[in-house]
Design a protein around this motif. Structure first.
Motif, mmCIF file in Angstrom:
data_model
loop_
_atom_site.group_PDB
_atom_site.id
_atom_site.type_symbol
_atom_site.label_atom_id
_atom_site.label_comp_id
_atom_site.label_asym_id
_atom_site.label_seq_id
_atom_site.Cartn_x
_atom_site.Cartn_y
_atom_site.Cartn_z
ATOM 1 N N UNK A 195 0.935 -1.022 -0.226
ATOM 2 C CA UNK A 195 0.112 0.010 -0.087
ATOM 3 C C UNK A 195 0.800 1.346 0.063
ATOM 4 N N UNK A 196 0.323 2.457 0.158
ATOM 5 C CA UNK A 196 0.970 3.733 -0.143
ATOM 6 C C UNK A 196 1.908 3.650 1.133
ATOM 7 N N UNK A 197 3.347 3.840 0.663
ATOM 8 C CA UNK A 197 4.290 4.162 1.740
ATOM 9 C C UNK A 197 4.336 2.882 2.583
ATOM 10 N N UNK A 198 4.247 1.644 2.072
ATOM 11 C CA UNK A 198 4.353 0.524 3.050
ATOM 12 C C UNK A 198 5.094 -0.530 1.985
ATOM 13 N N UNK A 199 6.299 -0.703 1.903
ATOM 14 C CA UNK A 199 7.103 -1.699 1.436
ATOM 15 C C UNK A 199 7.690 -2.682 2.350
ATOM 16 N N UNK A 200 7.672 -3.893 2.163
ATOM 17 C CA UNK A 200 8.229 -4.728 3.443
ATOM 18 C C UNK A 200 9.232 -6.035 2.705
ATOM 19 N N UNK A 201 9.853 -6.210 3.588
ATOM 20 C CA UNK A 201 10.763 -7.399 2.885
ATOM 21 C C UNK A 201 10.290 -8.743 3.445
ATOM 22 N N UNK A 202 9.434 -9.415 2.278
ATOM 23 C CA UNK A 202 8.783 -10.454 3.053
ATOM 24 C C UNK A 202 9.449 -11.718 2.442
ATOM 25 N N UNK A 203 8.859 -12.708 2.796
ATOM 26 C CA UNK A 203 9.189 -14.302 2.432
ATOM 27 C C UNK A 203 8.015 -14.577 1.133
ATOM 28 N N UNK A 204 8.431 -14.630 -0.044
ATOM 29 C CA UNK A 204 7.230 -15.141 -0.934
ATOM 30 C C UNK A 204 7.810 -16.319 -1.933
ATOM 31 N N UNK A 205 6.869 -16.911 -2.727
ATOM 32 C CA UNK A 205 7.188 -18.106 -3.286
ATOM 33 C C UNK A 205 8.211 -18.105 -4.535
ATOM 34 N N UNK A 206 9.229 -18.767 -4.618
ATOM 35 C CA UNK A 206 10.026 -18.770 -5.498
ATOM 36 C C UNK A 206 9.524 -18.741 -6.849
ATOM 37 N N UNK A 207 10.023 -18.021 -8.059
ATOM 38 C CA UNK A 207 9.564 -18.048 -9.351
ATOM 39 C C UNK A 207 9.901 -19.308 -9.840
ATOM 40 N N UNK A 208 9.118 -19.681 -10.788
ATOM 41 C CA UNK A 208 9.387 -20.905 -11.752
ATOM 42 C C UNK A 208 9.203 -20.732 -13.287
ATOM 43 N N UNK A 209 9.741 -21.589 -13.975
ATOM 44 C CA UNK A 209 9.593 -21.551 -15.465
ATOM 45 C C UNK A 209 8.145 -21.662 -15.920
ATOM 46 N N UNK A 210 7.581 -20.862 -16.565
ATOM 47 C CA UNK A 210 6.103 -20.896 -16.935
ATOM 48 C C UNK A 210 6.052 -20.833 -18.431
ATOM 49 N N UNK A 211 7.112 -20.813 -19.244
ATOM 50 C CA UNK A 211 6.958 -20.689 -20.754
ATOM 51 C C UNK A 211 8.301 -21.137 -21.081
ATOM 52 N N UNK A 212 8.424 -21.817 -22.360
ATOM 53 C CA UNK A 212 9.823 -22.146 -22.867
ATOM 54 C C UNK A 212 10.857 -20.995 -23.210
ATOM 55 N N UNK A 213 10.395 -19.703 -23.109
ATOM 56 C CA UNK A 213 11.324 -18.860 -23.671
ATOM 57 C C UNK A 213 11.629 -17.965 -22.196
ATOM 58 N N UNK A 214 11.196 -18.644 -20.881
ATOM 59 C CA UNK A 214 11.614 -18.214 -19.640
ATOM 60 C C UNK A 214 12.973 -18.462 -19.163
ATOM 61 N N UNK A 215 13.256 -17.580 -18.298
ATOM 62 C CA UNK A 215 14.648 -17.997 -17.579
ATOM 63 C C UNK A 215 14.644 -17.426 -16.147
ATOM 64 N N UNK A 216 15.480 -18.217 -15.163
ATOM 65 C CA UNK A 216 15.294 -17.865 -13.952
ATOM 66 C C UNK A 216 16.505 -17.194 -13.569
ATOM 67 N N UNK A 217 16.785 -15.894 -12.897
ATOM 68 C CA UNK A 217 17.951 -15.222 -12.709
ATOM 69 C C UNK A 217 18.109 -15.366 -11.051
ATOM 70 N N UNK A 218 19.350 -15.652 -10.654
ATOM 71 C CA UNK A 218 19.663 -15.415 -9.209
ATOM 72 C C UNK A 218 20.348 -14.018 -8.949
ATOM 73 N N UNK A 219 19.771 -13.099 -8.409
ATOM 74 C CA UNK A 219 19.866 -11.730 -8.427
ATOM 75 C C UNK A 219 21.162 -11.404 -7.630
ATOM 76 N N UNK A 220 22.166 -10.661 -8.112
ATOM 77 C CA UNK A 220 23.549 -10.314 -7.606
ATOM 78 C C UNK A 220 23.458 -9.079 -6.835
ATOM 79 N N UNK A 221 22.728 -7.993 -7.903
ATOM 80 C CA UNK A 221 22.524 -6.882 -7.337
ATOM 81 C C UNK A 221 21.106 -6.313 -8.089
ATOM 82 N N UNK A 222 20.551 -5.362 -7.193
ATOM 83 C CA UNK A 222 19.518 -4.528 -7.763
ATOM 84 C C UNK A 222 19.407 -3.096 -7.303
ATOM 85 N N UNK A 223 18.451 -2.405 -7.767
ATOM 86 C CA UNK A 223 18.631 -0.982 -6.961
ATOM 87 C C UNK A 223 17.262 -0.390 -7.145
ATOM 88 N N UNK A 224 17.099 0.930 -6.424
ATOM 89 C CA UNK A 224 15.782 1.536 -6.153
ATOM 90 C C UNK A 224 15.935 2.704 -7.043
#
Length: 391
Positions: free
Chosen positions: A8-37
Protein backbone atom coordinates in the motif's frame (compact mmCIF):
# COMPACT_ATOMS: atom_id res chain seq x y z
CA UNK A 1 12.83 -16.28 -1.26
CA UNK A 2 13.02 -12.75 0.16
CA UNK A 3 11.60 -9.84 -1.82
CA UNK A 4 10.51 -6.24 -1.35
CA UNK A 5 6.74 -6.25 -1.55
CA UNK A 6 4.23 -3.42 -2.01
CA UNK A 7 1.46 -3.45 0.61
CA UNK A 8 0.00 0.00 0.00
CA UNK A 9 0.96 3.65 0.01
CA UNK A 10 4.41 4.13 1.61
CA UNK A 11 4.35 0.51 2.84
CA UNK A 12 7.14 -1.62 1.39
CA UNK A 13 8.11 -4.77 3.33
CA UNK A 14 10.79 -7.43 2.98
CA UNK A 15 8.66 -10.58 2.85
CA UNK A 16 9.20 -14.25 2.23
CA UNK A 17 7.42 -15.14 -1.01
CA UNK A 18 7.19 -18.11 -3.37
CA UNK A 19 10.22 -18.73 -5.57
CA UNK A 20 9.61 -18.04 -9.28
CA UNK A 21 9.34 -20.98 -11.68
CA UNK A 22 9.64 -21.48 -15.43
CA UNK A 23 6.19 -20.84 -16.94
CA UNK A 24 7.01 -20.70 -20.65
CA UNK A 25 9.73 -22.19 -22.89
CA UNK A 26 11.25 -18.72 -23.41
CA UNK A 27 11.54 -18.00 -19.65
CA UNK A 28 14.69 -17.90 -17.55
CA UNK A 29 15.26 -17.66 -13.82
CA UNK A 30 17.92 -15.22 -12.61
CA UNK A 31 19.68 -15.40 -9.24
CA UNK A 32 19.93 -11.71 -8.43
CA UNK A 33 23.39 -10.40 -7.51
CA UNK A 34 22.48 -6.68 -7.41
CA UNK A 35 19.37 -4.58 -7.75
CA UNK A 36 18.57 -0.91 -7.16
CA UNK A 37 15.87 1.49 -6.07
CA UNK A 38 14.88 3.82 -8.91
CA UNK A 39 13.34 7.27 -8.67
CA UNK A 40 10.31 5.95 -10.54
CA UNK A 41 9.88 3.35 -7.78
CA UNK A 42 9.04 6.28 -5.52
CA UNK A 43 6.03 7.04 -7.72
CA UNK A 44 4.75 3.57 -6.76
CA UNK A 45 5.79 4.10 -3.14
CA UNK A 46 3.63 7.25 -3.09
CA UNK A 47 0.84 5.42 -4.97
CA UNK A 48 0.77 7.96 -7.80
CA UNK A 49 0.80 5.23 -10.48
CA UNK A 50 -2.48 3.27 -10.67
CA UNK A 51 -3.01 -0.49 -10.65
CA UNK A 52 -0.56 -1.62 -7.96
CA UNK A 53 -1.87 -4.50 -5.88
CA UNK A 54 -0.87 -5.61 -2.35
CA UNK A 55 1.66 -8.41 -2.75
CA UNK A 56 3.31 -7.01 -5.90
CA UNK A 57 7.10 -7.38 -5.91
CA UNK A 58 8.98 -4.15 -6.57
CA UNK A 59 12.02 -3.34 -8.69
CA UNK A 60 13.13 -3.02 -12.30
CA UNK A 61 16.91 -2.52 -12.09
CA UNK A 62 18.31 -6.02 -11.74
CA UNK A 63 21.24 -8.20 -12.72
CA UNK A 64 22.56 -11.63 -11.82
CA UNK A 65 23.29 -15.14 -13.04
CA UNK A 66 21.07 -17.43 -15.09
CA UNK A 67 20.26 -20.51 -12.98
CA UNK A 68 17.49 -22.07 -15.06
CA UNK A 69 16.12 -21.71 -18.59
CA UNK A 70 13.09 -22.83 -20.52
CA UNK A 71 13.38 -25.18 -23.46
CA UNK A 72 13.35 -22.48 -26.16
CA UNK A 73 16.32 -20.17 -25.58
CA UNK A 74 17.20 -20.21 -29.31
CA UNK A 75 20.88 -20.51 -28.45
CA UNK A 76 20.99 -17.07 -26.85
CA UNK A 77 21.04 -17.77 -23.13
CA UNK A 78 22.31 -20.59 -20.96
CA UNK A 79 22.78 -21.48 -17.33
CA UNK A 80 25.71 -19.58 -15.82
CA UNK A 81 25.44 -16.52 -18.08
CA UNK A 82 25.92 -13.21 -16.28
CA UNK A 83 23.22 -10.80 -17.39
CA UNK A 84 21.62 -7.43 -16.78
CA UNK A 85 17.84 -7.46 -17.17
CA UNK A 86 16.37 -4.40 -18.94
CA UNK A 87 13.28 -2.99 -17.26
CA UNK A 88 11.35 -3.34 -20.53
CA UNK A 89 10.23 -6.85 -21.51
CA UNK A 90 10.59 -7.42 -25.25
CA UNK A 91 9.55 -10.25 -27.51
CA UNK A 92 12.04 -9.30 -30.24
CA UNK A 93 9.60 -10.31 -33.00
CA UNK A 94 6.68 -7.84 -33.22
CA UNK A 95 6.64 -4.83 -35.56
CA UNK A 96 7.74 -2.43 -32.81
CA UNK A 97 10.62 -4.64 -31.66
CA UNK A 98 11.81 -4.98 -35.26
CA UNK A 99 11.96 -1.16 -35.38
CA UNK A 100 13.94 -1.05 -32.13
CA UNK A 101 10.99 0.44 -30.24
CA UNK A 102 11.33 -2.07 -27.43
CA UNK A 103 9.43 -0.14 -24.76
CA UNK A 104 6.27 -0.39 -26.86
CA UNK A 105 6.60 -4.10 -27.64
CA UNK A 106 3.20 -5.33 -28.83
CA UNK A 107 3.34 -8.76 -27.20
CA UNK A 108 4.99 -8.61 -23.77
CA UNK A 109 2.24 -6.85 -21.79
CA UNK A 110 0.01 -9.67 -20.52
CA UNK A 111 -2.59 -7.07 -19.44
CA UNK A 112 -2.85 -5.65 -22.93
CA UNK A 113 -6.56 -4.81 -22.61
CA UNK A 114 -6.01 -2.74 -19.47
CA UNK A 115 -3.12 -0.86 -21.11
CA UNK A 116 -5.19 -0.11 -24.21
CA UNK A 117 -7.90 1.48 -22.06
CA UNK A 118 -5.35 3.63 -20.22
CA UNK A 119 -3.01 4.54 -23.09
CA UNK A 120 -5.02 3.98 -26.28
CA UNK A 121 -2.64 1.18 -27.29
CA UNK A 122 -0.66 -1.34 -25.33
CA UNK A 123 2.92 -0.68 -24.30
CA UNK A 124 5.55 -3.23 -23.30
CA UNK A 125 5.42 -5.24 -20.13
CA UNK A 126 7.64 -3.82 -17.39
CA UNK A 127 9.13 -5.51 -14.36
CA UNK A 128 7.70 -4.51 -10.99
CA UNK A 129 5.63 -1.65 -12.37
CA UNK A 130 1.85 -2.02 -11.91
CA UNK A 131 -0.68 -4.19 -13.63
CA UNK A 132 -1.06 -1.61 -16.40
CA UNK A 133 2.26 -2.91 -17.68
CA UNK A 134 1.65 -6.59 -17.05
CA UNK A 135 1.84 -6.98 -13.30
CA UNK A 136 5.17 -8.82 -13.57
CA UNK A 137 7.04 -9.46 -10.31
CA UNK A 138 10.03 -7.18 -10.01
CA UNK A 139 13.69 -7.75 -9.34
CA UNK A 140 14.12 -6.44 -5.80
CA UNK A 141 14.28 -10.07 -4.78
CA UNK A 142 16.62 -13.03 -4.53
CA UNK A 143 15.36 -14.51 -7.81
CA UNK A 144 13.54 -13.15 -10.88
CA UNK A 145 11.59 -14.87 -13.64
CA UNK A 146 12.38 -13.25 -16.98
CA UNK A 147 9.74 -13.70 -19.74
CA UNK A 148 11.01 -13.69 -23.35
CA UNK A 149 14.43 -14.13 -21.76
CA UNK A 150 16.14 -14.97 -25.05
CA UNK A 151 15.49 -11.32 -26.03
CA UNK A 152 15.08 -9.65 -22.63
CA UNK A 153 18.64 -9.71 -21.39
CA UNK A 154 22.01 -8.00 -21.75
CA UNK A 155 25.12 -10.15 -21.44
CA UNK A 156 27.95 -8.38 -19.67
CA UNK A 157 31.63 -9.32 -19.53
CA UNK A 158 32.90 -10.94 -16.33
CA UNK A 159 35.51 -8.18 -16.10
CA UNK A 160 32.77 -5.55 -15.60
CA UNK A 161 31.74 -5.27 -11.92
CA UNK A 162 28.08 -5.16 -10.94
CA UNK A 163 28.43 -1.52 -9.96
CA UNK A 164 29.29 -0.57 -13.55
CA UNK A 165 26.90 -2.99 -15.28
CA UNK A 166 23.74 -2.74 -13.17
CA UNK A 167 22.54 0.60 -14.48
CA UNK A 168 22.43 -0.70 -18.06
CA UNK A 169 19.02 -1.96 -16.89
CA UNK A 170 17.47 1.52 -16.79
CA UNK A 171 19.00 4.81 -15.67
CA UNK A 172 22.06 4.79 -17.93
CA UNK A 173 20.23 4.07 -21.23
CA UNK A 174 17.40 6.34 -20.05
CA UNK A 175 19.79 9.25 -19.66
CA UNK A 176 21.53 8.37 -22.91
CA UNK A 177 18.27 8.11 -24.88
CA UNK A 178 17.11 11.45 -23.46
CA UNK A 179 20.30 13.10 -24.68
CA UNK A 180 20.22 11.34 -28.07
CA UNK A 181 16.64 12.55 -28.53
CA UNK A 182 18.02 16.10 -28.33
CA UNK A 183 20.02 15.75 -31.58
CA UNK A 184 22.87 17.58 -29.85
CA UNK A 185 25.05 19.86 -31.97
CA UNK A 186 28.40 21.41 -30.95
CA UNK A 187 26.80 24.85 -30.55
CA UNK A 188 24.00 23.67 -28.25
CA UNK A 189 23.20 24.52 -24.67
CA UNK A 190 21.54 21.49 -23.10
CA UNK A 191 19.64 22.04 -19.84
CA UNK A 192 18.69 19.18 -17.52
CA UNK A 193 15.95 19.73 -14.96
CA UNK A 194 16.47 17.35 -12.02
CA UNK A 195 19.82 15.95 -10.85
CA UNK A 196 18.66 12.62 -9.51
CA UNK A 197 20.16 9.41 -10.93
CA UNK A 198 18.56 9.79 -14.38
CA UNK A 199 19.44 13.48 -14.52
CA UNK A 200 23.06 12.66 -13.69
CA UNK A 201 23.17 10.20 -16.60
CA UNK A 202 21.59 12.80 -18.88
CA UNK A 203 24.31 15.28 -17.94
CA UNK A 204 27.18 12.92 -18.67
CA UNK A 205 25.53 11.73 -21.87
CA UNK A 206 25.09 15.29 -23.13
CA UNK A 207 28.75 16.02 -22.38
CA UNK A 208 29.86 12.87 -24.22
CA UNK A 209 27.64 13.77 -27.18
CA UNK A 210 29.41 17.11 -27.55
CA UNK A 211 27.17 19.85 -26.19
CA UNK A 212 28.72 23.34 -25.99
CA UNK A 213 27.53 23.66 -22.41
CA UNK A 214 25.35 21.57 -20.10
CA UNK A 215 23.30 23.21 -17.36
CA UNK A 216 21.85 21.27 -14.42
CA UNK A 217 18.94 22.47 -12.25
CA UNK A 218 18.09 21.16 -8.77
CA UNK A 219 17.89 22.35 -5.15
CA UNK A 220 19.95 19.69 -3.34
CA UNK A 221 23.60 20.56 -2.75
CA UNK A 222 24.90 17.00 -3.06
CA UNK A 223 23.13 16.49 -6.39
CA UNK A 224 24.37 19.81 -7.76
CA UNK A 225 27.91 18.96 -6.66
CA UNK A 226 27.72 15.62 -8.49
CA UNK A 227 26.38 17.38 -11.59
CA UNK A 228 29.21 19.93 -11.47
CA UNK A 229 31.74 17.11 -11.19
CA UNK A 230 30.23 15.67 -14.37
CA UNK A 231 30.83 18.86 -16.33
CA UNK A 232 27.65 20.87 -15.78
CA UNK A 233 27.01 24.49 -14.88
CA UNK A 234 24.59 24.34 -11.95
CA UNK A 235 21.53 26.33 -10.90
CA UNK A 236 19.91 26.02 -7.47
CA UNK A 237 16.33 27.02 -8.21
CA UNK A 238 15.68 27.93 -4.54
CA UNK A 239 18.49 30.48 -4.58
CA UNK A 240 18.30 32.11 -8.01
CA UNK A 241 15.93 32.59 -10.92
CA UNK A 242 16.15 29.77 -13.43
CA UNK A 243 14.81 31.99 -16.20
CA UNK A 244 17.22 34.86 -15.53
CA UNK A 245 20.24 32.56 -15.26
CA UNK A 246 19.40 30.67 -18.47
CA UNK A 247 18.93 33.95 -20.32
CA UNK A 248 22.34 35.04 -19.04
CA UNK A 249 23.98 31.79 -20.19
CA UNK A 250 22.38 31.94 -23.66
CA UNK A 251 22.53 35.71 -24.35
CA UNK A 252 18.78 35.93 -23.97
CA UNK A 253 18.01 33.39 -26.69
CA UNK A 254 17.17 30.42 -24.45
CA UNK A 255 18.63 26.90 -24.54
CA UNK A 256 18.26 24.87 -27.73
CA UNK A 257 17.70 21.55 -25.92
CA UNK A 258 15.81 20.92 -22.67
CA UNK A 259 15.51 17.65 -20.74
CA UNK A 260 12.81 16.99 -18.12
CA UNK A 261 14.38 14.41 -15.79
CA UNK A 262 11.87 15.18 -13.02
CA UNK A 263 8.47 13.94 -14.17
CA UNK A 264 5.25 13.91 -12.22
CA UNK A 265 6.58 14.86 -8.75
CA UNK A 266 8.01 18.34 -9.25
CA UNK A 267 9.31 19.96 -6.06
CA UNK A 268 6.63 22.03 -4.26
CA UNK A 269 7.79 25.53 -3.33
CA UNK A 270 5.94 28.66 -2.21
CA UNK A 271 8.32 30.57 -4.50
CA UNK A 272 6.73 28.74 -7.46
CA UNK A 273 2.94 29.19 -7.06
CA UNK A 274 2.01 26.72 -9.81
CA UNK A 275 3.65 23.89 -7.83
CA UNK A 276 1.37 24.64 -4.86
CA UNK A 277 -1.62 24.75 -7.21
CA UNK A 278 -0.67 21.37 -8.69
CA UNK A 279 -0.15 19.77 -5.29
CA UNK A 280 -3.57 20.98 -4.11
CA UNK A 281 -5.30 19.60 -7.20
CA UNK A 282 -3.37 16.34 -6.86
CA UNK A 283 -4.49 15.92 -3.24
CA UNK A 284 -8.10 16.50 -4.30
CA UNK A 285 -7.68 13.95 -7.12
CA UNK A 286 -8.37 16.61 -9.75
CA UNK A 287 -4.98 16.18 -11.42
CA UNK A 288 -2.55 13.26 -11.60
CA UNK A 289 0.82 14.95 -12.02
CA UNK A 290 2.73 18.11 -11.11
CA UNK A 291 4.07 19.51 -14.43
CA UNK A 292 5.87 22.65 -13.24
CA UNK A 293 9.07 21.61 -15.00
CA UNK A 294 7.31 21.15 -18.35
CA UNK A 295 5.73 24.59 -18.07
CA UNK A 296 9.08 26.17 -17.30
CA UNK A 297 10.79 24.31 -20.15
CA UNK A 298 8.18 25.46 -22.67
CA UNK A 299 8.67 29.04 -21.48
CA UNK A 300 12.48 29.11 -21.63
CA UNK A 301 13.26 26.79 -24.57
CA UNK A 302 14.55 28.56 -27.66
CA UNK A 303 12.10 28.66 -30.61
CA UNK A 304 12.70 25.63 -32.80
CA UNK A 305 14.18 23.75 -29.85
CA UNK A 306 13.75 20.17 -28.67
CA UNK A 307 12.15 19.06 -25.40
CA UNK A 308 13.17 15.56 -24.28
CA UNK A 309 11.13 13.94 -21.51
CA UNK A 310 12.57 10.89 -19.75
CA UNK A 311 10.74 11.84 -16.54
CA UNK A 312 7.74 9.61 -15.81
CA UNK A 313 4.21 10.99 -16.13
CA UNK A 314 1.19 8.94 -15.12
CA UNK A 315 -1.93 10.63 -16.44
CA UNK A 316 -3.56 14.05 -16.76
CA UNK A 317 -1.84 17.40 -16.29
CA UNK A 318 -3.34 20.88 -16.12
CA UNK A 319 -2.57 24.40 -17.34
CA UNK A 320 -0.11 23.41 -20.05
CA UNK A 321 0.88 26.32 -22.36
CA UNK A 322 0.36 24.45 -25.62
CA UNK A 323 -0.18 27.67 -27.54
CA UNK A 324 3.29 28.79 -26.52
CA UNK A 325 4.78 25.40 -27.47
CA UNK A 326 3.07 25.41 -30.87
CA UNK A 327 3.98 28.99 -31.75
CA UNK A 328 7.62 28.45 -30.74
CA UNK A 329 7.76 25.36 -32.95
CA UNK A 330 9.04 23.06 -30.20
CA UNK A 331 9.63 19.36 -30.81
CA UNK A 332 8.73 16.95 -28.00
CA UNK A 333 10.33 13.51 -27.67
CA UNK A 334 9.17 11.23 -24.90
CA UNK A 335 8.79 7.61 -23.91
CA UNK A 336 9.99 4.76 -21.79
CA UNK A 337 13.50 3.73 -22.77
CA UNK A 338 14.26 1.32 -25.62
CA UNK A 339 17.00 -0.15 -23.44
CA UNK A 340 18.49 -2.74 -25.80
CA UNK A 341 18.77 -0.20 -28.63
CA UNK A 342 21.62 1.52 -26.78
CA UNK A 343 23.33 -1.42 -25.06
CA UNK A 344 26.27 -1.99 -27.41
CA UNK A 345 27.32 1.67 -27.46
CA UNK A 346 27.09 2.00 -23.68
CA UNK A 347 29.03 -1.17 -22.93
CA UNK A 348 31.77 0.04 -25.27
CA UNK A 349 31.92 3.42 -23.52
CA UNK A 350 32.25 1.70 -20.15
CA UNK A 351 34.95 -0.68 -21.39
CA UNK A 352 36.89 2.20 -22.96
CA UNK A 353 36.83 4.08 -19.67
CA UNK A 354 34.86 7.01 -21.08
CA UNK A 355 31.91 6.39 -18.78
CA UNK A 356 31.71 4.84 -15.30
CA UNK A 357 28.08 4.83 -14.16
CA UNK A 358 29.03 3.64 -10.66
CA UNK A 359 29.72 7.28 -9.70
CA UNK A 360 26.04 7.73 -8.84
CA UNK A 361 25.98 5.08 -6.06
CA UNK A 362 25.85 6.60 -2.56
CA UNK A 363 24.47 3.63 -0.59
CA UNK A 364 24.93 -0.14 -0.85
CA UNK A 365 22.82 -2.19 1.58
CA UNK A 366 21.31 -5.62 2.13
CA UNK A 367 17.96 -6.39 0.49
CA UNK A 368 16.43 -6.77 3.95
CA UNK A 369 17.22 -3.09 4.57
CA UNK A 370 15.16 -2.11 1.52
CA UNK A 371 12.09 -0.74 3.33
CA UNK A 372 14.26 1.68 5.35
CA UNK A 373 16.23 2.64 2.24
CA UNK A 374 13.01 3.55 0.41
CA UNK A 375 12.29 6.08 3.16
CA UNK A 376 15.88 7.36 3.19
CA UNK A 377 15.78 7.81 -0.59
CA UNK A 378 12.38 9.50 -0.44
CA UNK A 379 13.50 11.96 2.24
CA UNK A 380 16.91 12.61 0.58
CA UNK A 381 18.59 11.89 3.91
CA UNK A 382 22.28 11.11 4.36
CA UNK A 383 23.00 12.66 0.93
CA UNK A 384 21.25 9.69 -0.67
CA UNK A 385 21.21 9.74 -4.48
CA UNK A 386 21.30 6.06 -5.54
CA UNK A 387 20.75 2.89 -3.53
CA UNK A 388 22.06 -0.53 -4.59
CA UNK A 389 20.71 -3.59 -2.76
CA UNK A 390 22.43 -6.95 -2.38
CA UNK A 391 20.08 -9.95 -1.84
Amino acid sequence: MRALVWHGKEDIRCDTVTDPEIEHPRDAIIKVSSCAICGSDLHLFHNFIPAMMPGDIMGHETMGEVVETGSDMRGKLKKGDRVVIPFTILCGECDQCKRGNFSVCERSNRNKGMAEKAFGHTTAGLFGYTHLTGGYPGGQAEYLRVPFADATHIKVPDSMPDEQALFLSDILPTGWQAAVHCDIEPTDTVVVWGCGPVGQMCIRSAVLLGAKQVVAIDCLTERLSMAEAGGAITINFLEESVIERLNELTQGKGPEKCIDAVGLESHVSMAQPDTVYDRAKQMMMLENDRPHVLREIIYVCRPGGIVSIPGVYSGLIDKMPMGMAMNKGLTFRTGQTHVNRWTDDLIRLIEEGKLDPSFVITHTENLSDGPEMYKLFRDKQDSCIKVVLKP
